[in-house]
Design an enzyme around this catalytic site. Structure first.
Site, mmCIF file in Angstrom:
data_model
loop_
_atom_site.group_PDB
_atom_site.id
_atom_site.type_symbol
_atom_site.label_atom_id
_atom_site.label_comp_id
_atom_site.label_asym_id
_atom_site.label_seq_id
_atom_site.Cartn_x
_atom_site.Cartn_y
_atom_site.Cartn_z
ATOM 1 C CB CYS A 100 -13.698 2.974 -0.589
ATOM 2 S SG CYS A 100 -12.923 4.604 -0.706
ATOM 3 C CG ASP A 124 -12.777 7.925 -2.286
ATOM 4 O OD1 ASP A 124 -12.818 7.825 -1.038
ATOM 5 O OD2 ASP A 124 -11.752 7.702 -2.947
ATOM 6 N NE ARG A 151 -10.134 -3.674 0.621
ATOM 7 C CZ ARG A 151 -9.410 -2.661 1.088
ATOM 8 N NH1 ARG A 151 -9.988 -1.518 1.415
ATOM 9 N NH2 ARG A 151 -8.098 -2.775 1.221
ATOM 10 C CD GLN A 204 -13.098 -0.389 -1.010
ATOM 11 O OE1 GLN A 204 -12.406 -0.331 -0.001
ATOM 12 N NE2 GLN A 204 -14.349 -0.833 -0.994
ATOM 13 N NE ARG A 228 -3.397 2.237 2.960
ATOM 14 C CZ ARG A 228 -4.637 2.505 2.616
ATOM 15 N NH1 ARG A 228 -5.325 1.621 1.911
ATOM 16 N NH2 ARG A 228 -5.228 3.633 2.973
ATOM 17 C CG HIS A 248 -8.263 1.149 -3.521
ATOM 18 N ND1 HIS A 248 -7.740 -0.021 -3.009
ATOM 19 C CD2 HIS A 248 -8.790 1.818 -2.454
ATOM 20 C CE1 HIS A 248 -7.930 -0.053 -1.712
ATOM 21 N NE2 HIS A 248 -8.549 1.045 -1.346
#
Length: 306
Positions: A259, A219, A287, A132, A102, A129
């Site tokens: 998310c 988001d 997830r 996700q 990450r 991503h």
């Protein structure tokens, strides 16, 4: 699949296969069926960005699969002191069975995959991503039973979520509409991928983009590392707050996903968030299952065959 770097690299069949496997693993967990498919395997988790969901879901997932998670922050690795990524990749490949990273720059993820000899999973970059969005697609399919033909609408920043949602949605047969303010468009390579697809629309009007949407996703306006831009972004994103009035342009039955973390009063109101909290936190749980599917799929030649 050798790696999960971005959804652009995957075919429709590969994405659907991951979702099917995630459903299976979720069923097994819910019913107490052990699935130690990574028994004896070690997965390194490199974090150059802090995290709640990514760290906890990967560590828990690896444990439930019978493997050993190894948390590696940039403060603990020589990569944080200037060691080339290619050297880190080659060293870790001799110790571990897989790497999740990450980080900020997609190139760092790509370099790990290029120079290492074990699977690499993109846990998040500024550009993409994929983990996700696999969880998002899983959650949508749980609700509707299908993906193909549904309309997915994303409003907000043309960030890593927008980029991955466009690709994941279109590759699984969804109609995808996106609205961002001018200057906040998705990546050029993503727009190039999407522009010839008649099921993709892009505009700067969130109300127009939301028309007849089955799924609405937003988001944060200022992702990690963009704190200095926060006040400017709040001004630039005026009119993009997902409230009841804006949401009324979507179908009455539309689901809302986020998310997380969510900044109530900015990209989404408290009311809309709480009205759809069950969907959002199911998305968060997924997830775990989607990432377990990715790890099993990538390491299946080393692990127990399903």
């Amino acid at each position: 699949m050798k790696h999960l770097l971005k959804l652009l690299d995957l075919s429709q069949d590969e994405i659907i296969g991951l979702l099917d496997l995630a459903d299976q693993l979720k069923y097994e967990k819910k019913h107490g069926i052990a699935h130690p498919h990574l028994q004896g395997k070690s997965v390194g988790l490199i974090f150059q960005k802090s995290s709640t969901r990514t760290r906890v879901s990967f560590e828990t997932g690896i444990y439930q699969l019978g493997g050993q998670p190894m948390f590696l922050s940039s403060r603990d690795l020589q990569i944080g002191r200037g060691e080339p990524v290619q050297d880190t990749a080659r060293v870790l490949s001799r110790y571990l069975d897989g790497i999740m990273i990450r980080t900020f720059d997609q190139k760092e993820v790509d370099d790990l995959a290029e120079y290492g000899s074990i699977p690499v999973i993109n846990g998040l970059t500024d550009q993409y991503h994929p983990c996700q969005v696999l969880a998002d697609l899983m959650t949508i399919r749980e609700r509707y039973g299908v993906l193909e033909g549904l309309k997915l609408c994303y409003i907000g920043d043309g960030d890593n979520m927008a980029n991955s949602l466009i690709v994941g949605g279109l590759k699984t047969g969804m109609k995808v509409s996106v609205a961002t303010p001018e200057g906040y468009e998705p990546l050029e390579e993503v727009m190039e991928f999407a522009k010839e697809n008649p099921d993709f629309t892009f505009c700067n009007d969130p109300a127009k983009a939301l028309k007849d949407a089955d799924v609405v996703i937003t988001d944060t306006w200022a992702s990690m590392g963009m704190e200095d831009e926060k006040e400017k972004r709040i001004r630039d994103f005026a009119g993009y707050t997902l409230d009841d009035e804006l949401l009324s342009n979507a179908k009455d039955s539309a689901m809302v996903l986020h998310c997380l973390p969510a900044y109530r009063g900015q990209e989404i109101t408290e009311k809309v968030f709480e009205d759809h909290a069950d969907e959002i936190f199911e998305e968060a749980e997924n997830r775990l299952h989607a990432q377990k599917a990715v790890m099993v799929e990538l390491m299946k030649d080393k692990a127990e065959t399903l």
